[in-house]
Design a protein around this motif. Structure first.
Motif, PDB file in Angstrom:
ATOM      1  N   TYR A 110      -1.963   7.372   2.552  1.00  0.00           N
ATOM      2  CA  TYR A 110      -2.040   8.810   2.288  1.00  0.00           C
ATOM      3  C   TYR A 110      -0.724   9.518   2.622  1.00  0.00           C
ATOM      4  O   TYR A 110      -0.329  10.469   1.931  1.00  0.00           O
ATOM      5  N   LEU A 111      -0.067   9.074   3.662  1.00  0.00           N
ATOM      6  CA  LEU A 111       1.259   9.632   3.960  1.00  0.00           C
ATOM      7  C   LEU A 111       2.236   9.326   2.833  1.00  0.00           C
ATOM      8  O   LEU A 111       3.097  10.149   2.497  1.00  0.00           O
ATOM      9  N   SER A 112       2.093   8.152   2.230  1.00  0.00           N
ATOM     10  CA  SER A 112       2.956   7.780   1.113  1.00  0.00           C
ATOM     11  C   SER A 112       2.663   8.626  -0.123  1.00  0.00           C
ATOM     12  O   SER A 112       3.571   8.958  -0.886  1.00  0.00           O
ATOM     13  N   ILE A 113       1.380   8.972  -0.316  1.00  0.00           N
ATOM     14  CA  ILE A 113       1.032   9.868  -1.428  1.00  0.00           C
ATOM     15  C   ILE A 113       1.718  11.216  -1.248  1.00  0.00           C
ATOM     16  O   ILE A 113       2.284  11.780  -2.192  1.00  0.00           O
ATOM     17  N   ILE A 165      -9.269   9.399  -9.173  1.00  0.00           N
ATOM     18  CA  ILE A 165     -10.163   8.246  -9.132  1.00  0.00           C
ATOM     19  C   ILE A 165      -9.628   7.129 -10.029  1.00  0.00           C
ATOM     20  O   ILE A 165      -9.636   5.947  -9.662  1.00  0.00           O
ATOM     21  N   GLY A 166      -9.144   7.510 -11.215  1.00  0.00           N
ATOM     22  CA  GLY A 166      -8.569   6.525 -12.119  1.00  0.00           C
ATOM     23  C   GLY A 166      -7.335   5.859 -11.548  1.00  0.00           C
ATOM     24  O   GLY A 166      -7.158   4.633 -11.681  1.00  0.00           O
ATOM     25  N   LEU A 167      -6.470   6.639 -10.897  1.00  0.00           N
ATOM     26  CA  LEU A 167      -5.262   6.073 -10.289  1.00  0.00           C
ATOM     27  C   LEU A 167      -5.621   5.146  -9.127  1.00  0.00           C
ATOM     28  O   LEU A 167      -5.016   4.072  -8.973  1.00  0.00           O
ATOM     29  N   PHE A 168      -6.582   5.564  -8.311  1.00  0.00           N
ATOM     30  CA  PHE A 168      -7.004   4.720  -7.190  1.00  0.00           C
ATOM     31  C   PHE A 168      -7.527   3.378  -7.701  1.00  0.00           C
ATOM     32  O   PHE A 168      -7.252   2.326  -7.118  1.00  0.00           O
ATOM     33  N   ALA A 169      -8.291   3.435  -8.796  1.00  0.00           N
ATOM     34  CA  ALA A 169      -8.827   2.198  -9.357  1.00  0.00           C
ATOM     35  C   ALA A 169      -7.710   1.354  -9.965  1.00  0.00           C
ATOM     36  O   ALA A 169      -7.684   0.124  -9.798  1.00  0.00           O
ATOM     37  N   ARG A 170      -6.794   1.997 -10.664  1.00  0.00           N
ATOM     38  CA  ARG A 170      -5.704   1.275 -11.320  1.00  0.00           C
ATOM     39  C   ARG A 170      -4.825   0.552 -10.323  1.00  0.00           C
ATOM     40  O   ARG A 170      -4.391  -0.590 -10.550  1.00  0.00           O
ATOM     41  N   PHE A 171      -4.536   1.190  -9.190  1.00  0.00           N
ATOM     42  CA  PHE A 171      -3.643   0.605  -8.191  1.00  0.00           C
ATOM     43  C   PHE A 171      -4.396  -0.089  -7.052  1.00  0.00           C
ATOM     44  O   PHE A 171      -3.769  -0.474  -6.062  1.00  0.00           O
ATOM     45  N   ILE A 210       0.829  -1.203   0.000  1.00  0.00           N
ATOM     46  CA  ILE A 210       0.000   0.000   0.000  1.00  0.00           C
ATOM     47  C   ILE A 210       0.865   1.255   0.000  1.00  0.00           C
ATOM     48  O   ILE A 210       0.576   2.237  -0.707  1.00  0.00           O
ATOM     49  N   MET A 211       1.943   1.239   0.765  1.00  0.00           N
ATOM     50  CA  MET A 211       2.834   2.400   0.808  1.00  0.00           C
ATOM     51  C   MET A 211       3.510   2.622  -0.540  1.00  0.00           C
ATOM     52  O   MET A 211       3.672   3.764  -0.988  1.00  0.00           O
ATOM     53  N   LEU A 212       3.891   1.539  -1.208  1.00  0.00           N
ATOM     54  CA  LEU A 212       4.496   1.669  -2.539  1.00  0.00           C
ATOM     55  C   LEU A 212       3.485   2.228  -3.533  1.00  0.00           C
ATOM     56  O   LEU A 212       3.809   3.106  -4.346  1.00  0.00           O
ATOM     57  N   ARG A 213       2.260   1.736  -3.463  1.00  0.00           N
ATOM     58  CA  ARG A 213       1.219   2.251  -4.345  1.00  0.00           C
ATOM     59  C   ARG A 213       0.966   3.728  -4.076  1.00  0.00           C
ATOM     60  O   ARG A 213       0.793   4.525  -5.018  1.00  0.00           O
ATOM     61  N   GLY A 214       0.920   4.112  -2.794  1.00  0.00           N
ATOM     62  CA  GLY A 214       0.720   5.518  -2.452  1.00  0.00           C
ATOM     63  C   GLY A 214       1.842   6.395  -2.978  1.00  0.00           C
ATOM     64  O   GLY A 214       1.613   7.490  -3.490  1.00  0.00           O
ATOM     65  N   PHE A 229      -9.061  -3.245   3.907  1.00  0.00           N
ATOM     66  CA  PHE A 229      -8.023  -2.396   4.479  1.00  0.00           C
ATOM     67  C   PHE A 229      -8.492  -1.812   5.809  1.00  0.00           C
ATOM     68  O   PHE A 229      -9.658  -1.453   5.979  1.00  0.00           O
ATOM     69  N   MET A 230      -7.541  -1.695   6.737  1.00  0.00           N
ATOM     70  CA  MET A 230      -7.814  -1.091   8.036  1.00  0.00           C
ATOM     71  C   MET A 230      -7.447   0.400   8.001  1.00  0.00           C
ATOM     72  O   MET A 230      -6.848   0.889   7.042  1.00  0.00           O
ATOM     73  N   ALA A 231      -7.775   1.085   9.090  1.00  0.00           N
ATOM     74  CA  ALA A 231      -7.505   2.525   9.152  1.00  0.00           C
ATOM     75  C   ALA A 231      -6.023   2.823   8.996  1.00  0.00           C
ATOM     76  O   ALA A 231      -5.646   3.775   8.298  1.00  0.00           O
ATOM     77  N   TYR A 232      -5.162   2.005   9.611  1.00  0.00           N
ATOM     78  CA  TYR A 232      -3.720   2.285   9.539  1.00  0.00           C
ATOM     79  C   TYR A 232      -3.195   2.079   8.117  1.00  0.00           C
ATOM     80  O   TYR A 232      -2.197   2.689   7.726  1.00  0.00           O
ATOM     81  N   HIS A 233      -3.863   1.219   7.335  1.00  0.00           N
ATOM     82  CA  HIS A 233      -3.477   1.064   5.934  1.00  0.00           C
ATOM     83  C   HIS A 233      -3.663   2.388   5.186  1.00  0.00           C
ATOM     84  O   HIS A 233      -2.796   2.813   4.420  1.00  0.00           O
ATOM     85  N   TYR A 234      -4.815   3.020   5.425  1.00  0.00           N
ATOM     86  CA  TYR A 234      -5.106   4.261   4.731  1.00  0.00           C
ATOM     87  C   TYR A 234      -4.212   5.409   5.206  1.00  0.00           C
ATOM     88  O   TYR A 234      -3.780   6.244   4.409  1.00  0.00           O
ATOM     89  N   VAL A 235      -3.948   5.446   6.497  1.00  0.00           N
ATOM     90  CA  VAL A 235      -3.047   6.484   7.018  1.00  0.00           C
ATOM     91  C   VAL A 235      -1.682   6.358   6.353  1.00  0.00           C
ATOM     92  O   VAL A 235      -1.105   7.349   5.865  1.00  0.00           O
ATOM     93  N   ALA A 236      -1.153   5.134   6.320  1.00  0.00           N
ATOM     94  CA  ALA A 236       0.147   4.906   5.683  1.00  0.00           C
ATOM     95  C   ALA A 236       0.083   5.226   4.200  1.00  0.00           C
ATOM     96  O   ALA A 236       1.025   5.800   3.628  1.00  0.00           O
TER      97      ALA A 236
END
Length: 212
Positions: A155-158, A133-139, A7-11, A146-153
């Motif tokens: 978005y920080l990666s983005i 939206i397209g990038l989110f769908a692509r990756f 997830i962090m790499l994708r972000g 996913f849990m909350a910490y997945h999303y935090v990590a």
């Protein structure tokens, strides 16, 4: 937990890809690096990154009333953004770059203004929302497991990806900055301002025709 690095790499990739297209903000960052130095340009990119992050959060959190408003008014917002960009481009075309070639201490108080312009010019382009939206769908950035910490990590990666992009761009452009004199800066100002004027006119005119 094993999904976290993925997830962090994708972000990180999403952050780079959102920032990388050489639109008005990219041209503006290059111009400011050449005219004012690396850090004013980096703060411009930082403002753009904050705007991109807000659009990413709107996409990820599913704030439908906001996304619906943006979708229903995207042409109006595009016209407003084009007018603002056009006004800045005309100012840049007429501005004397020698006034900007000052020691860093004199420029320090303009960082927040640089940040604000980067944020406003990017936020005034709601079309980025559909790109995200397209990038989110692509990756496959959004998933029910996913849990909350997945999303935090994520978005920080983005954020990290966007900042890495602007850090790299300003670093390399700053390396060639010393090869330009005041006349070169004046010519570059005119060329970049002309590009921004064309971008603003094309975006604004196309939006107006779509509205009517």
């Amino acid at each position: 937990m094993e999904q976290l690095p993925v997830i962090m790499l994708r972000g990180l990739l999403i952050g780079v890809l959102i920032s990388a297209p050489m639109g008005p903000i990219g041209v503006l960052v290059i111009q400011r690096t050449l005219n004012k130095g690396r850090w004013p340009a980096f703060f411009t990119g930082l403002g753009a990154s904050l705007s991109d992050l807000i659009y990413c959060l709107l996409t990820g959190l599913g704030l439908s009333f906001v996304t619906d408003f943006i979708e229903n008014n995207q042409k109006t917002l595009q016209v407003v953004g084009s007018v603002m960009l056009l006004a800045y481009a005309i100012y840049l075309f007429l501005h004397n770059p020698s006034r900007q070639l000052k020691p860093p201490m004199i420029q320090a108080n303009t960082y927040w203004r640089d940040f604000a312009t980067g944020f406003i010019f990017t936020f005034a382009n709601p079309l980025i929302l559909f790109f995200i939206i397209g990038l989110f769908a692509r990756f496959s950035f959004l998933a029910p497991e996913f849990m909350a910490y997945h999303y935090v990590a994520g978005y920080l990666s983005i954020c990290a990806g966007a900042l890495l992009w602007w850090f790299t761009v300003t670093f390399f452009v700053d390396k060639v900055r010393g090869h330009f004199n005041v006349r070169s800066m004046w010519i570059i100002n005119r060329v970049i301002a002309s590009i921004l004027i064309v971008m603003a006119l094309v975006g604004g005119v196309s939006a107006v025709f779509d509205i009517f």
